[in-house]
Design a protein around this motif. Structure first.
Motif, PDB file in Angstrom:
ATOM      1  N   VAL A   5       0.892  -0.891   0.009  1.00 50.91           N
ATOM      2  CA  VAL A   5       0.145   0.135  -0.364  1.00 50.91           C
ATOM      3  C   VAL A   5       1.062   1.060  -0.309  1.00 50.91           C
ATOM      4  O   VAL A   5       1.519   1.378   0.969  1.00 50.91           O
ATOM      5  CB  VAL A   5      -1.113  -0.152   1.265  1.00 50.91           C
ATOM      6  N   LEU A   6       0.888   2.205  -0.994  1.00 47.49           N
ATOM      7  CA  LEU A   6       1.407   3.284  -1.209  1.00 47.49           C
ATOM      8  C   LEU A   6       0.008   4.180  -0.672  1.00 47.49           C
ATOM      9  O   LEU A   6      -0.662   4.795  -2.161  1.00 47.49           O
ATOM     10  CB  LEU A   6       2.262   3.572  -2.189  1.00 47.49           C
ATOM     11  N   LYS A   7       0.164   5.333  -0.013  1.00 42.68           N
ATOM     12  CA  LYS A   7      -1.374   6.483   0.629  1.00 42.68           C
ATOM     13  C   LYS A   7       0.214   7.546  -0.175  1.00 42.68           C
ATOM     14  O   LYS A   7       0.794   8.281   0.391  1.00 42.68           O
ATOM     15  CB  LYS A   7      -1.575   6.590   1.718  1.00 42.68           C
ATOM     16  N   VAL A   8      -1.256   8.885  -0.851  1.00 43.33           N
ATOM     17  CA  VAL A   8      -0.328   9.749  -1.462  1.00 43.33           C
ATOM     18  C   VAL A   8      -0.471  10.960  -0.894  1.00 43.33           C
ATOM     19  O   VAL A   8      -2.395  10.987  -1.791  1.00 43.33           O
ATOM     20  CB  VAL A   8       0.682   9.810  -2.491  1.00 43.33           C
ATOM     21  N   ILE A   9      -0.895  12.156  -0.407  1.00 37.06           N
ATOM     22  CA  ILE A   9      -1.759  13.374  -0.709  1.00 37.06           C
ATOM     23  C   ILE A   9      -0.540  14.181  -1.583  1.00 37.06           C
ATOM     24  O   ILE A   9       0.530  14.509  -1.119  1.00 37.06           O
ATOM     25  CB  ILE A   9      -1.735  14.321   1.310  1.00 37.06           C
ATOM     26  N   ALA A  10      -0.969  14.883  -2.186  1.00 36.76           N
ATOM     27  CA  ALA A  10      -0.887  16.150  -3.555  1.00 36.76           C
ATOM     28  C   ALA A  10      -1.941  17.238  -3.405  1.00 36.76           C
ATOM     29  O   ALA A  10      -2.830  17.046  -2.958  1.00 36.76           O
ATOM     30  CB  ALA A  10      -0.371  15.554  -4.516  1.00 36.76           C
ATOM     31  N   THR A  11      -0.880  18.387  -4.015  1.00 30.20           N
ATOM     32  CA  THR A  11      -2.129  19.693  -4.225  1.00 30.20           C
ATOM     33  C   THR A  11      -0.883  20.345  -5.794  1.00 30.20           C
ATOM     34  O   THR A  11       0.049  19.775  -5.920  1.00 30.20           O
ATOM     35  CB  THR A  11      -1.215  20.947  -3.259  1.00 30.20           C
ATOM     36  N   LEU A  12      -2.015  20.644  -6.006  1.00 25.90           N
ATOM     37  CA  LEU A  12      -1.446  21.539  -7.252  1.00 25.90           C
ATOM     38  C   LEU A  12      -1.190  23.104  -7.286  1.00 25.90           C
ATOM     39  O   LEU A  12      -1.508  23.460  -6.885  1.00 25.90           O
ATOM     40  CB  LEU A  12      -2.580  21.178  -8.588  1.00 25.90           C
ATOM     41  N   GLU A  13       0.181  23.547  -7.751  1.00 24.60           N
ATOM     42  CA  GLU A  13       0.345  25.013  -8.049  1.00 24.60           C
ATOM     43  C   GLU A  13       0.933  24.958  -9.552  1.00 24.60           C
ATOM     44  O   GLU A  13       1.401  24.253 -10.648  1.00 24.60           O
ATOM     45  CB  GLU A  13       1.065  24.839  -7.054  1.00 24.60           C
TER      46      GLU A  13
END
Length: 98
Positions: free
Chosen positions: A88-96
């Motif tokens: 399992v790989l959990k990721v949180i991202a935002t865009l800029e």
């Protein structure tokens, strides 16, 4: 301006049993998938990575990806979870903007 021209910024990663090579490949796929999903009105999406052209070469074609757009305060965040068997790989991202 289309969000395809934005850059995905990885804010947090939680790895459970994925190799370093898998993590690198999954994060590359994640960044491009977030940029594409951001141009839609979808709040949640589910993907079989076997459907991605590059996934077999990268060795991650057996993973699935659940992607969710969340509004946290004033910030839009993208929460994702890759899964394959016990990995399992959990990721949180935002865009800029670039």
């Amino acid at each position: 301006m289309s969000k395809l021209f934005y850059k995905a910024i990885i804010e947090d990663v939680q790895n459970d049993k994925c190799s370093d090579a898998e993590v690198d490949a999954l994060l590359d796929i994640y960044a491009s998938t977030v940029k594409r999903a951001a141009t839609t009105s979808a709040r949640k999406a589910w993907f079989e990575l076997g459907d991605f052209a590059c996934s077999k070469v990268m060795g991650v074609n057996h993973f699935t990806l659940m992607l969710e757009r969340r509004q946290i305060g004033e910030q839009e965040q993208w929460w994702g979870s890759f899964e394959c068997d016990q990995k399992v790989l959990k990721v949180i991202a935002t865009l800029e903007r670039n």
